[in-house]
Design a protein around this motif. Structure first.
Motif, PDB file in Angstrom:
ATOM      1  N   PHE A  35      48.258  40.222  50.095  1.00 42.42           N
ATOM      2  CA  PHE A  35      48.844  40.299  48.758  1.00 42.42           C
ATOM      3  C   PHE A  35      47.837  39.963  47.649  1.00 42.42           C
ATOM      4  CE2 PHE A  35      52.432  38.840  51.535  1.00 42.42           C
ATOM      5  CZ  PHE A  35      53.104  40.055  51.555  1.00 42.42           C
ATOM      6  N   ASP A  36      46.592  39.726  48.036  1.00 39.81           N
ATOM      7  CA  ASP A  36      45.587  39.345  47.037  1.00 39.81           C
ATOM      8  C   ASP A  36      45.378  40.416  45.978  1.00 39.81           C
ATOM      9  OD1 ASP A  36      45.206  36.930  48.240  1.00 39.81           O
ATOM     10  OD2 ASP A  36      43.311  37.450  49.220  1.00 39.81           O
ATOM     11  N   HIS A  37      45.551  41.688  46.346  1.00 37.92           N
ATOM     12  CA  HIS A  37      45.286  42.756  45.368  1.00 37.92           C
ATOM     13  C   HIS A  37      46.358  42.825  44.282  1.00 37.92           C
ATOM     14  CE1 HIS A  37      47.896  44.590  48.394  1.00 37.92           C
ATOM     15  NE2 HIS A  37      48.216  45.529  47.517  1.00 37.92           N
ATOM     16  N   TYR A  38      47.397  42.005  44.396  1.00 34.91           N
ATOM     17  CA  TYR A  38      48.400  41.929  43.329  1.00 34.91           C
ATOM     18  C   TYR A  38      48.102  40.788  42.350  1.00 34.91           C
ATOM     19  CZ  TYR A  38      51.255  44.812  46.474  1.00 34.91           C
ATOM     20  OH  TYR A  38      51.733  45.815  47.286  1.00 34.91           O
ATOM     21  N   SER A  39      47.092  40.011  42.643  1.00 32.36           N
ATOM     22  CA  SER A  39      46.841  38.795  41.856  1.00 32.36           C
ATOM     23  C   SER A  39      46.548  39.088  40.385  1.00 32.36           C
ATOM     24  CB  SER A  39      45.674  37.998  42.460  1.00 32.36           C
ATOM     25  OG  SER A  39      44.483  38.767  42.441  1.00 32.36           O
ATOM     26  N   TYR A  40      45.974  40.260  40.098  1.00 30.07           N
ATOM     27  CA  TYR A  40      45.658  40.578  38.704  1.00 30.07           C
ATOM     28  C   TYR A  40      46.914  40.683  37.845  1.00 30.07           C
ATOM     29  CZ  TYR A  40      47.232  45.402  39.346  1.00 30.07           C
ATOM     30  OH  TYR A  40      47.995  46.509  39.575  1.00 30.07           O
ATOM     31  N   LEU A  41      48.040  40.968  38.477  1.00 27.74           N
ATOM     32  CA  LEU A  41      49.282  41.135  37.723  1.00 27.74           C
ATOM     33  C   LEU A  41      49.730  39.845  37.056  1.00 27.74           C
ATOM     34  CD1 LEU A  41      51.199  43.375  40.272  1.00 27.74           C
ATOM     35  CD2 LEU A  41      50.413  44.077  38.004  1.00 27.74           C
ATOM     36  N   TYR A  42      49.514  38.740  37.724  1.00 34.59           N
ATOM     37  CA  TYR A  42      49.913  37.460  37.133  1.00 34.59           C
ATOM     38  C   TYR A  42      48.722  36.594  36.743  1.00 34.59           C
ATOM     39  CZ  TYR A  42      49.588  36.469  42.186  1.00 34.59           C
ATOM     40  OH  TYR A  42      49.183  36.407  43.496  1.00 34.59           O
ATOM     41  N   GLY A  43      47.521  37.127  36.952  1.00 36.91           N
ATOM     42  CA  GLY A  43      46.344  36.350  36.605  1.00 36.91           C
ATOM     43  C   GLY A  43      45.696  36.753  35.283  1.00 36.91           C
ATOM     44  N   GLU A  44      45.959  37.995  34.832  1.00 40.55           N
ATOM     45  CA  GLU A  44      45.331  38.462  33.602  1.00 40.55           C
ATOM     46  C   GLU A  44      46.069  37.952  32.368  1.00 40.55           C
ATOM     47  OE1 GLU A  44      45.228  42.714  33.857  1.00 40.55           O
ATOM     48  OE2 GLU A  44      43.287  42.720  34.863  1.00 40.55           O
ATOM     49  N   ASP A  45      45.340  37.902  31.268  1.00 37.10           N
ATOM     50  CA  ASP A  45      45.924  37.567  29.979  1.00 37.10           C
ATOM     51  C   ASP A  45      46.707  38.785  29.504  1.00 37.10           C
ATOM     52  OD1 ASP A  45      46.465  37.184  27.266  1.00 37.10           O
ATOM     53  OD2 ASP A  45      44.684  35.941  26.989  1.00 37.10           O
ATOM     54  N   ARG A  46      48.019  38.710  29.594  1.00 33.74           N
ATOM     55  CA  ARG A  46      48.846  39.882  29.312  1.00 33.74           C
ATOM     56  C   ARG A  46      48.691  40.369  27.868  1.00 33.74           C
ATOM     57  NH1 ARG A  46      54.369  37.510  32.127  1.00 33.74           N
ATOM     58  NH2 ARG A  46      53.505  37.221  34.212  1.00 33.74           N
ATOM     59  N   LYS A  47      48.688  39.448  26.929  1.00 37.97           N
ATOM     60  CA  LYS A  47      48.578  39.828  25.523  1.00 37.97           C
ATOM     61  C   LYS A  47      47.246  40.502  25.236  1.00 37.97           C
ATOM     62  CE  LYS A  47      51.736  36.361  23.616  1.00 37.97           C
ATOM     63  NZ  LYS A  47      51.875  35.219  22.679  1.00 37.97           N
ATOM     64  N   GLU A  48      46.184  39.962  25.820  1.00 37.62           N
ATOM     65  CA  GLU A  48      44.855  40.533  25.587  1.00 37.62           C
ATOM     66  C   GLU A  48      44.739  41.906  26.256  1.00 37.62           C
ATOM     67  OE1 GLU A  48      40.992  41.107  24.297  1.00 37.62           O
ATOM     68  OE2 GLU A  48      42.621  39.813  23.597  1.00 37.62           O
ATOM     69  N   PHE A  49      45.312  42.036  27.436  1.00 35.62           N
ATOM     70  CA  PHE A  49      45.296  43.327  28.132  1.00 35.62           C
ATOM     71  C   PHE A  49      45.971  44.391  27.279  1.00 35.62           C
ATOM     72  CE2 PHE A  49      47.100  46.636  30.730  1.00 35.62           C
ATOM     73  CZ  PHE A  49      46.158  46.869  31.715  1.00 35.62           C
ATOM     74  N   PHE A  50      47.150  44.076  26.763  1.00 37.45           N
ATOM     75  CA  PHE A  50      47.895  45.063  25.988  1.00 37.45           C
ATOM     76  C   PHE A  50      47.219  45.329  24.648  1.00 37.45           C
ATOM     77  CE2 PHE A  50      51.741  46.515  23.584  1.00 37.45           C
ATOM     78  CZ  PHE A  50      51.961  47.656  24.347  1.00 37.45           C
ATOM     79  N   ARG A  51      46.629  44.303  24.060  1.00 38.36           N
ATOM     80  CA  ARG A  51      45.919  44.477  22.784  1.00 38.36           C
ATOM     81  C   ARG A  51      44.776  45.474  22.966  1.00 38.36           C
ATOM     82  NH1 ARG A  51      41.539  43.075  19.936  1.00 38.36           N
ATOM     83  NH2 ARG A  51      40.555  42.154  21.767  1.00 38.36           N
ATOM     84  N   GLN A  52      44.009  45.301  24.022  1.00 39.18           N
ATOM     85  CA  GLN A  52      42.888  46.211  24.261  1.00 39.18           C
ATOM     86  C   GLN A  52      43.374  47.618  24.607  1.00 39.18           C
ATOM     87  OE1 GLN A  52      39.549  45.000  26.625  1.00 39.18           O
ATOM     88  NE2 GLN A  52      39.756  42.835  26.085  1.00 39.18           N
ATOM     89  N   PHE A  53      44.478  47.696  25.335  1.00 36.64           N
ATOM     90  CA  PHE A  53      45.012  49.018  25.666  1.00 36.64           C
ATOM     91  C   PHE A  53      45.404  49.771  24.405  1.00 36.64           C
ATOM     92  CE2 PHE A  53      48.572  51.864  26.553  1.00 36.64           C
ATOM     93  CZ  PHE A  53      48.036  52.655  27.563  1.00 36.64           C
TER      94      PHE A  53
END
Length: 210
Positions: free
Chosen positions: A29-47
């Motif tokens: 399940f390690d490949h799912y870690s980015y889902l709860y490990g990333e800064d959600r606001k920053e990810f969406f801002r950059q998107f």
């Protein structure tokens, strides 16, 4: 004593085997870690600014003037949402209970429920942005992109308020009316096209040919 030593050795071997199996299970399940490990606001801002997350190479290459903005297209929104929908289906297929070495039971239900909620949150962020965009842009003159956005939202069972649909219909009718009214009415084909469009919408052609 020899029997006890053998039993101890066998027991330790079984424990080690189940520990290894459980660790492998967890690593899956390690490949799912980015889902709860990333800064959600920053990810969406950059998107929203660039259509993707900036790489270190991009940032370095544009260190002086900054990375040029390139807002995402509707297709990029679709791809992003679809990726989360696919991951959601994948996680939803995780077995709730797993048995290792016939005696070790792992209950994955709390983890599974938590991960599904996180995935749903990511998907909803993108859907909600599109819904807000439609509702805030419904009075704009460009209707085709809005219609495409609405159709995309429908594929994900995201419904807008009824009033928004009404405003879109009225606004689109006015847009078509103005568009054809600006064309020379000597072009009979244009008039016929306008009549065909307006007939189901119960709009009057009175005054358009003056």
């Amino acid at each position: 004593m020899a029997d006890l030593a053998d039993m101890r050795h066998e027991l330790m071997g079984r424990v080690q085997a189940v520990v290894t199996a459980c660790c492998d299970y967890r690593s899956a399940f390690d490949h799912y870690s980015y889902l709860y490990g990333e800064d959600r606001k920053e990810f969406f801002r950059q998107f929203l600014l660039y259509g993707h997350i900036l790489t270190a190479a991009e940032i370095e290459a544009h260190a002086e003037n900054g990375v040029p903005e390139s807002p995402p297209t509707l297709q990029q929104f679709r791809e992003q949402i679809d990726s989360y929908e696919k991951i959601y289906e994948e996680v939803n297929r995780i077995e709730p209970i797993s048995i290792f070495q016939s005696w070790m039971k792992v209950d994955a239900r709390p983890f599974k429920a938590s991960l599904l909620n996180v995935i749903k949150w990511w998907s909803l962020v993108f859907k909600q942005h599109l819904m807000d965009h439609v509702m805030h842009s419904v009075t704009d003159a460009v209707f085709e992109p809005l219609k495409q956005t609405v159709e995309l939202l429908k594929t994900y069972e995201q419904e807008l308020p009824e009033e928004v649909y009404k405003q879109l219909e009225v606004g689109e009718n006015l847009w078509w009316t103005r568009r054809f009214a600006k064309q020379p009415m000597s072009k009979s084909v244009s008039l016929r096209a306008l009549q065909e469009y307006l007939r189901p919408h119960s709009l009057s052609l009175e005054g358009l040919s003056g």
